[in-house]
Design an enzyme around this catalytic site. Sequence first.
Site: not given
Length: 268
Positions: A46-48
């Site tokens: 969902s996030e990097t």
Amino acid sequence: MSGQPIAVVDAFTDRAYRGNPAAVCVLETDRDAEWMQAVAREMNLSETAFLRREGDTWRLRWFTPTTEVRLCGHATLASAHWLWEAGLASAERIAFETLSGRLVAARAQDAIDLDFPARPAARATAPPRLLGALGLAAGAALTVAGAEEDWLVEVADEAALRGVAPDFGLLAKVDARGVIVTARAGEGSEVDFLSRFFAPACGVDEDPVTGSAHCTLGPFWAARIGRSRLRAHQASARGGDLEVELRGERVGLIGRAVTTLSGELLAQ
């Protein structure tokens, strides 16, 4: 062959393979947004988070698999955890410069305390498609409110919350970063409130645990429950837990994290 170091950290949990996994990439040199977006798409979390040291602070940017976002709690928690664990930071507080201004992470015994901006919600008329896209009848929403990039929908109880089954194609057409669905916890629960978060317009159908959503949930539930510090559970399939403390125009997000992977990107 050496490459770009990268780690995966499960945030808002004290157990591996729960909470919300974020990739953390500490950069030695500047990289352009196109490269960051390609890495985030490859990681498919969902996030990097991408970090670059700038004197006594760290420049921090967050990318979903499809877009850059302005605020992300779990990837900030993961970043602070990894900087301390990898020995890249030693001070008790880490300052991040972001698209949402300066954010600070501080050690809090066995947890990490994030200082984030509050994002209070104001009651509003639900936009077209919103309730239908969530699979809710009009009467099922006790409260509908808007908060900056998101919509907040309160439902009656935990059963109603867990029963929400969105049509993600329709929900992606709602003009918002994402939609928070929340309910007060029942008698005898170890937490004060529960939530879920959907952001198909950003390439994340359901986010496991969303720190930035709690910048809205904290003020919302503090006003109803009458306490400034609350315990929260995000009721996704992975599940995650945090404490939320209202601090005027700021919100404290207190949680734990576990590293599950570290390695290198060989293709740069």
